[in-house]
Enzyme design. Structure first.
Site, PDB file in Angstrom:
ATOM      1  N   LYS A  71       8.984  -5.592  -1.028  1.00 23.92           N
ATOM      2  CA  LYS A  71       8.697  -4.201  -0.675  1.00 23.92           C
ATOM      3  C   LYS A  71       7.573  -4.155   0.357  1.00 23.92           C
ATOM      4  O   LYS A  71       7.811  -4.443   1.513  1.00 23.92           O
ATOM      5  CB  LYS A  71       8.464  -3.396  -1.942  1.00 23.92           C
ATOM      6  CG  LYS A  71       9.817  -3.229  -2.655  1.00 23.92           C
ATOM      7  CD  LYS A  71       9.816  -2.463  -3.913  1.00 23.92           C
ATOM      8  CE  LYS A  71      11.263  -2.292  -4.377  1.00 23.92           C
ATOM      9  NZ  LYS A  71      11.459  -2.581  -5.784  1.00 23.92           N
ATOM     10  N   HIS A 114       6.350  -1.297  -6.708  1.00 23.94           N
ATOM     11  CA  HIS A 114       6.032  -0.249  -5.729  1.00 23.94           C
ATOM     12  C   HIS A 114       4.532   0.028  -5.644  1.00 23.94           C
ATOM     13  O   HIS A 114       4.128   0.983  -4.968  1.00 23.94           O
ATOM     14  CB  HIS A 114       6.769   1.047  -6.073  1.00 23.94           C
ATOM     15  CG  HIS A 114       8.230   1.005  -5.721  1.00 23.94           C
ATOM     16  ND1 HIS A 114       8.692   1.312  -4.457  1.00 23.94           N
ATOM     17  CD2 HIS A 114       9.313   0.682  -6.451  1.00 23.94           C
ATOM     18  CE1 HIS A 114      10.010   1.187  -4.447  1.00 23.94           C
ATOM     19  NE2 HIS A 114      10.418   0.809  -5.637  1.00 23.94           N
ATOM     20  N   SER A 130      10.014   4.312  -9.399  1.00 24.03           N
ATOM     21  CA  SER A 130      10.483   4.337  -8.012  1.00 24.03           C
ATOM     22  C   SER A 130      11.296   5.566  -7.640  1.00 24.03           C
ATOM     23  O   SER A 130      11.467   5.852  -6.461  1.00 24.03           O
ATOM     24  CB  SER A 130      11.292   3.078  -7.719  1.00 24.03           C
ATOM     25  OG  SER A 130      12.384   2.992  -8.607  1.00 24.03           O
TER      26      SER A 130
END
Ligand SMILES: *Cc1c(COP(=O)(O)O)cnc(C)c1O
Length: 392
Positions: free
Chosen positions: A240, A209, A181
């Site tokens: 996310k 992610h 990330s």
């Protein structure tokens, strides 16, 4: 001497070193433009990759599920709190990940605490973990009694060395972030799976992610790299790209069933609410119906990355929408972020200990919710600020 002296001393030290974390307040729903500390700014630091966090269809489904099931689950799932929407969410996530089964948990962070110590529990076991893995993996590993092997970042040769060292271990588990990330680089999963096969190890990927970002319809890194079916534990988050909150792990039926018996955050902590589950179901449905948002995310990423590189900024090694703008010293990164904010861009600086000393940066997060006009305007502000601060 007071008993809290150490706390005052540490806070002062953090402030002097420029490492004290001042958290800003967002006063509007998430989206491209948000209100932060009273100011309307372009949001360039959220993980809301697909713009789903403020999406009406998610809000409507959350309300519908609250009307159907109430506000909360009332008990720990394993005791008397599993409600039909929990199973509905797990079924939906299995469909999306194309796996046999899924266990939903409270967050991505918690999911790592659930999986790792359940799978490698004894001192005869071994766990292999990338040196740059996320804090929640590090903490999950700490909860296990297994022998710990930390291999060099994204380095299969280093991993193989450790696997050889641990050849006598009973159960072996290799763990990696899918997308890292801070730098936006991705794990070499094919090589990792090959090594796992050769040395009889299990594989676990935390794709926080990658879900909603990589692979067809955002199914994640395993699909993206063609290793779907070779990852034993696919850990994901709903916080996310999905825009809500919650975590999950997908895999074979027997393995997920085992986690339902063993995973302490499942056995001893309550689960997501009807609103979370409803919104999550809507988010997955949107992704199943269309990959339009994923495509927009990538075209936005191309536009911004090309532009920022052309201006002469260093964006490191990212191959994803995570776009670090490398600045070096933490004080410079902080000053850069402050100037951006004054000019209308919300993009936070990241320094030690989240990234190594001397590698401070502004981490720009691209979203499908940005318009091309937003991004072109932002590039202009980065250019202005970069020249002002002598970076370009
Ligand atoms: C953000 C992140 C998490 C935490 O996810 P939450 O759902 O917010 O708890 C876990 N692992 C990785 C790799 C992450 O990037």
């Amino acid at each position: 001497m007071g008993k809290f002296d150490f706390i005052d001393a540490e806070i002062s030290r953090l402030k002097e070193a420029g490492l004290y974390n001042n958290v800003r307040t967002i006063e509007s729903p998430q989206g491209a433009w948000i209100r932060v500390d009273g100011k309307k700014v372009l949001n360039m630091c959220s993980n809301n990759y697909l713009g789903l966090a403020g999406e009406k269809r998610l809000v409507d489904k959350a309300k519908e599920y609250m009307d159907l099931y109430g506000a909360g689950p009332g008990a720990v799932r394993s005791i008397a709190g599993t409600m039909s929407f929990h199973y509905e969410l797990e079924k939906k996530l299995s469909e999306f990940k194309e796996t046999e089964d899924t266990l939903s948990l409270q967050s991505g962070f918690v999911t790592n605490q659930a999986v790792i110590p359940s799978i490698v529990s004894s001192a005869d076991d071994a766990v292999f973990t990338d040196e740059l893995n996320h804090a929640s993996i590090i903490d999950g590993v700490r909860l296990s009694k297994a022998k710990r092997y930390i291999y060099k970042h994204n380095d299969p040769a280093s991993l193989e060395e450790k696997l050889k060292e641990a050849s006598d271990a009973k159960n072996k588990l290799i763990i990696t972030d899918g997308v890292f990330s801070m730098d936006g680089d991705i794990a070499p999963l094919k090589e990792i799976c090959d090594l796992a096969d050769r040395y009889g190890a299990m594989t676990m990927v935390d794709d926080a992610h990658g879900e909603g970002v990589l692979g067809p319809h955002g199914r994640g890194i395993a699909h993206h790299l063609g290793v779907h079916g070779r990852i034993d534990f696919e850990v994901g988050t709903l916080s996310k790209a999905f825009g809500i909150v919650g975590g999950f792990v997908s895999g074979k039926k027997s393995v997920i069933d085992f986690l339902r018996q063993k995973a302490r955050p499942f056995l001893f902590s309550s689960a997501v609410t009807p609103a979370d589950a409803g919104a999550s179901l809507a988010a997955v449905e949107i992704l199943q119906e269309s990959d339009e948002r994923v495509k927009k995310l990538w075209s936005n990423t191309g536009l911004f990355k090309e532009g920022i590189k052309k201006l002469g900024f260093d964006t490191g090694i990212s191959v994803t929408p995570i776009t670090p703008v490398m600045l070096g010293e933490a004080s410079l990164a902080q000053a850069f972020s402050r100037r951006l904010f004054e000019k209308g861009i919300f993009a936070m600086s990241i320094g030690f200990p989240t990234v190594p000393r001397g590698k401070a940066r502004i981490r720009v997060m691209i979203s499908a919710s940005h318009s091309e006009e937003d991004l072109r305007w932002a590039l202009g502000i980065f250019e202005e600020t970069g020249k002002e601060l002598g970076v370009i």
